[in-house]
Scaffold this motif. Sequence first.
Motif, short mmCIF file in Angstrom:
data_model
loop_
_atom_site.label_atom_id
_atom_site.label_comp_id
_atom_site.label_asym_id
_atom_site.label_seq_id
_atom_site.Cartn_x
_atom_site.Cartn_y
_atom_site.Cartn_z
N GLN A 109 0.86 -1.18 0.00
CA GLN A 109 0.00 0.00 0.00
C GLN A 109 0.90 1.23 0.00
O GLN A 109 1.49 1.58 1.02
N ALA A 110 1.03 1.88 -1.15
CA ALA A 110 1.94 3.03 -1.26
C ALA A 110 1.28 4.28 -0.69
O ALA A 110 1.92 5.07 0.00
N LEU A 111 0.01 4.46 -1.00
CA LEU A 111 -0.72 5.63 -0.51
C LEU A 111 -2.08 5.16 0.00
O LEU A 111 -2.72 4.33 -0.63
N SER A 112 -2.47 5.67 1.18
CA SER A 112 -3.74 5.26 1.73
C SER A 112 -4.57 6.48 2.11
O SER A 112 -4.24 7.20 3.05
N ASP A 113 -5.62 6.72 1.34
CA ASP A 113 -6.60 7.75 1.67
C ASP A 113 -5.97 9.12 1.94
O ASP A 113 -6.15 9.70 3.00
N VAL A 114 -5.22 9.61 0.98
CA VAL A 114 -4.52 10.88 1.15
C VAL A 114 -5.40 12.05 0.68
O VAL A 114 -5.94 12.02 -0.43
N ASP A 115 -5.57 13.03 1.55
CA ASP A 115 -6.25 14.29 1.19
C ASP A 115 -5.22 15.41 1.30
O ASP A 115 -4.49 15.48 2.28
N LEU A 116 -5.19 16.26 0.29
CA LEU A 116 -4.21 17.36 0.33
C LEU A 116 -4.66 18.48 -0.60
O LEU A 116 -5.14 18.21 -1.71
N ASP A 117 -4.53 19.70 -0.14
CA ASP A 117 -4.80 20.86 -1.00
C ASP A 117 -3.53 21.68 -1.13
O ASP A 117 -2.84 21.91 -0.16
N VAL A 118 -3.25 22.10 -2.34
CA VAL A 118 -2.11 22.98 -2.56
C VAL A 118 -2.65 24.27 -3.15
O VAL A 118 -3.40 24.24 -4.14
N ALA A 119 -2.30 25.38 -2.52
CA ALA A 119 -2.83 26.67 -2.97
C ALA A 119 -2.07 27.17 -4.20
O ALA A 119 -0.94 26.76 -4.44
N GLU A 120 -2.69 28.06 -4.95
CA GLU A 120 -2.01 28.67 -6.09
C GLU A 120 -0.80 29.45 -5.59
O GLU A 120 -0.85 30.12 -4.55
N ASN A 121 0.31 29.34 -6.32
CA ASN A 121 1.57 30.02 -5.97
C ASN A 121 2.23 29.49 -4.71
O ASN A 121 3.17 30.08 -4.21
#
Lengths: 258, 253
Positions: free
Chosen positions: A20-32
């Motif tokens: 299992q490399a990634l499990s239920d990942v949530d992520l936000d990246v803002a502009e700039n």
Amino acid sequence: MIEIRGLSKSFVGQDGGRVQALSDVDLDVAENEFLTVLGPSGCGKTTLLKAVAGLVPVDSGEIVVDGTKVRGPGPDRAMVFQNFALLPWATVLDNVAFGLELRGVGRAERQERARALIAMVGLAGFETKRPAELSGGMQQRVGIARALAVQPRVLLMDEPFGAVDEQTRRLLQEELLSIWEESRLTVVFITHSMEEAVLLGDRVVLMSARPGQIAEIVPVPLERPRARSLERSGKYAEITAYLWDRLRDMHEEHRAAR
Amino acid sequence: MRARVPAAAVSLATGAVAWELIGRLAGVSFFPPLSTVAVRLAEMAAAGEILQSVADSLVNLLIGFTISLVAGLLVGVAMGRYRKVEAALGVYVYALLTAPALVFAPIFFSLLGDGRGSIIAVVVMYATFVIIINTASAIQSVPAHLVEMARSYGASERQVLLRVLLPAATPMIMAGVRLGVGRAVTGMINGEMFIAVVGFGHIVTEAGGRFDSASVLAVLLVIIAVALGAVWLVQAVDRRLTGWVPQTSRGSQ
């Protein structure tokens, strides 16, 4: 700018079992935003980056970049690789122009744009050299110029300075900072160095291994533009020390679990 | 410093002297000294036997090798890139690489007759499979990160093949092409000796029947010259295509 929701990815490991490399990942990246991702090896940080690049299919969840769901590589994203991934038979000029060439940009135009970026990364005069004639640091400058040449909105960097010596690494970090100050791209930057994560990032995403998950997101409230002198500030020392504490805990948990 | 003498010239001169000495000392009719062979070669050339044979044989070699090259590259790239193609064809390619190609001579003879077609078929049987196998391994050994890089910049499958895989694989492909040229020359001679008795094969067969070793060896000299010329040509092309390979890694290939 980037929204990652419920991202999971597993693949067949060397022993035949599923990893299992990634499990239920949530992520936000803002502009700039300049986001750095830090974690022990095997925490899936490279898989996460490749998923955003559209290079690996995911099992579940979705990635949305600038309002569009990622279904594969796209012109809005460009990647910089740890091992540079330069074409050994092509000159610096042709390597930098390669992304444009694949997109069907005409020879004159792509060479003009490539020349401008070669000058920007400090390699003017090396246009006709081949990668084998360059040092590691110069090769990664070519890799960065190639990514910038396609004018992406998002720059995805996979431990880009992991394969160069310490002094070159410091120079490249400073150059990347000044390039980013000017271009204000959205950057996702994978690293295994706490110092690098803090020096460069607006936020540091700390990932844990097996399965790859986001353990914590640490904001870096240091002023911009950033300079090397930050390393002597108390805040910098505090954040890097905190990150190391967390990482050491992860390593110990991992050892205890075995 | 002494004047530099090319190693190849020294090697050739040494071989010639050794041949001459052994031939004279042994004194057997099946191994005449070089001078006898050279005289015989001059006689044959003067009689016009050599030139026509060279022309005949070269045409066979050229057509056969061209077919081998095209087929070898196409099948090799497909096998190297697509696992299903490799699974389907791999067993045949390895079987035919190791099978003595002359076994197929009677089949070609019956299908294509005793003309040029059969000889070319033998040349193709000899040369193609080594090119296929080298090309397939060359494609497979291209670093995966180069393909990944190209895909990240939106390369299509066609662009991956033409802009990344083929150029990256060229040094190793050319190694297979060099082997293929050598085998094509062997195939040409064998074809000419055992199927359609023309060209060099014709002279060798006839002279051999008369126990005329000088003639056989004279033709052999010409054949070696043809083979070396062909290999030299391939190397010249190789240097043009793979000048980018650093000298340090060139030596280890």
